[in-house]
Write a protein that holds these residues in place. Structure first.
Motif, PDB file in Angstrom:
ATOM      1  N   ALA A 211       4.466  51.892  90.365  1.00 28.36           N
ATOM      2  CA  ALA A 211       4.891  53.264  90.554  1.00 28.36           C
ATOM      3  C   ALA A 211       6.372  53.291  90.919  1.00 28.36           C
ATOM      4  O   ALA A 211       6.854  52.433  91.656  1.00 28.36           O
TER       5      ALA A 211
ATOM      6  N   ILE B  68       9.160  55.493  92.790  1.00 24.12           N
ATOM      7  CA  ILE B  68       9.225  56.540  93.799  1.00 24.12           C
ATOM      8  C   ILE B  68      10.678  56.919  94.037  1.00 24.12           C
ATOM      9  O   ILE B  68      11.509  56.054  94.321  1.00 24.12           O
TER      10      ILE B  68
ATOM     11  N   VAL C 227       6.879  60.890  92.876  1.00 18.70           N
ATOM     12  CA  VAL C 227       6.310  59.704  92.229  1.00 18.70           C
ATOM     13  C   VAL C 227       6.199  59.957  90.734  1.00 18.70           C
ATOM     14  O   VAL C 227       5.959  61.098  90.306  1.00 18.70           O
TER      15      VAL C 227
ATOM     16  N   MET D 296      -0.652  59.493  99.536  1.00 17.95           N
ATOM     17  CA  MET D 296       0.719  59.085  99.813  1.00 17.95           C
ATOM     18  C   MET D 296       0.822  58.833 101.312  1.00 17.95           C
ATOM     19  O   MET D 296       0.172  59.505 102.108  1.00 17.95           O
TER      20      MET D 296
ATOM     21  N   THR E   6       1.985  64.351  92.655  1.00 17.08           N
ATOM     22  CA  THR E   6       3.171  63.527  92.450  1.00 17.08           C
ATOM     23  C   THR E   6       4.266  63.778  93.482  1.00 17.08           C
ATOM     24  O   THR E   6       5.342  63.184  93.396  1.00 17.08           O
TER      25      THR E   6
END
Lengths: 114, 111
Positions: free
Chosen positions: A2, A4, A25, A32, A74
Motif C-alpha cells: 500500500a 500512503i 491510501v 487504519m 481510503t
C-alpha cells in the motif's frame, strides 16, 4: 503493498491550537491505525480507525484530544486538539495488508508545539 | 497487557562486525514482526515469523523465533553503513489486531 500519502510532513504550531493530519491510501482498507512516536522512542498506538464506526482509542488517549475521522475506505484524519508542548512528536498513520501480516506506514508528520 | 521487551537499547559497532537484537515476551506470541526505521524515516516491514523455532534469512539478516514462541532475535552478519537505523520487533496484543512495538534497538555503524 500500500502507498500512503500523509500530510503535512511537518508543522510548528502554537500552544492551544489544533492540527489535522491527513492520510490517503491508494487502495481500500478496512482498518487504519494512528501511532505516535516521541523523539527517540518507540511507536505507541493511539487509535484504530474503522470506516463506518467510531475509532477505538488506546489507554491514555481520548477522543476529545485526538478526534479521528474515517469517511471512506481510503482516507482518515487525526486531529491533535488544544495542543501543548507535550504533544510534540511524530504522528504516523498505517494500514495493514489483508491478513494484517505486515503494516505499511505513511511518512509521518513531525509536530512541534511552541 | 502483552508487551515485548527489546534489548539492547543501543549498539555501536565497527563496520564488518555482527549485530544482534533480542525481543522477549512473558506470554506466548502468535507471531512476531520486525521493522527497520532509518534515521528520519518511517518504519518499514522486514519480516513476520509465525512458527515455533522458525528461522528466516534475508541476505545478511537472520531472524529467529524461539521454540516457545516467547522470544525472537534479529542477527546481522558483517554490518554495513546501510544497516544504520532502529530495529523494532512487534507483536499483536492478545487476540486483537493491535500491533505493539518493542522499544527498538538503535544501530550505529562506524566505517
Amino acid at each position: 503493498s500500500a502507498v500512503i500519502s500523509q500530510k503535512p510532513s511537518r508543522d510548528i504550531c502554537q500552544r492551544g491550537t489544533s492540527l489535522t493530519i491527513q492520510c490517503q491510501v491508494d487502495s481500500q482498507v478496512t482498518m487504519m491505525f494512528w501511532y505516535r512516536q516521541q523523539p527517540g522512542q518507540s511507536l505507541t498506538l493511539i487509535a484504530t480507525a474503522n470506516q463506518g464506526s467510531e475509532a477505538t482509542y488506546e489507554s491514555g488517549f481520548v477522543i476529545d484530544k485526538f478526534p479521528i475521522s474515517r469517511p471512506n475506505l481510503t482516507f482518515s484524519t487525526l486531529t491533535v486538539s488544544n495542543m501543548s508542548p507535550e504533544d510534540s512528536s511524530i504522528y504516523l498513520c498505517s494500514v495493514g495488508d489483508r491478513g494484517l501480516e505486515k503494516l505499511f506506514f505513511g511518512s509521518g508528520t513531525q509536530l512541534s508545539v511552541l | 497487557g502483552q508487551q515485548v521487551m527489546q534489548i539492547p537499547q543501543y549498539q555501536h559497532v565497527q563496520e564488518g562486525e555482527d549485530f544482534t537484537t533480542y525481543c522477549n515476551s512473558s506470554t506466548t506470541l502468535s507471531n512476531i514482526q520486525w521493522y527497520k526505521q532509518r534515521p528520519g524515516g518511517h518504519p518499514v516491514f522486514l519480516i513476520q515469523l509465525v512458527k515455533s523455532g522458525e528461522v528466516k534469512k534475508q541476505k545478511r539478516l537472520t531472524f529467529q523465533f524461539g521454540e516457545a514462541k516467547k522470544n525472537s532475535s534479529l542477527h546481522i552478519t558483517a554490518t554495513q553503513t546501510t544497516d544504520v537505523g532502529t530495529y523494532f520487533c512487534a507483536a499483536y496484543r492478545g487476540y486483537g489486531n493491535k500491533l505493539v512495538f518493542g522499544a527498538g534497538t538503535i544501530l550505529r555503524v562506524k566505517s
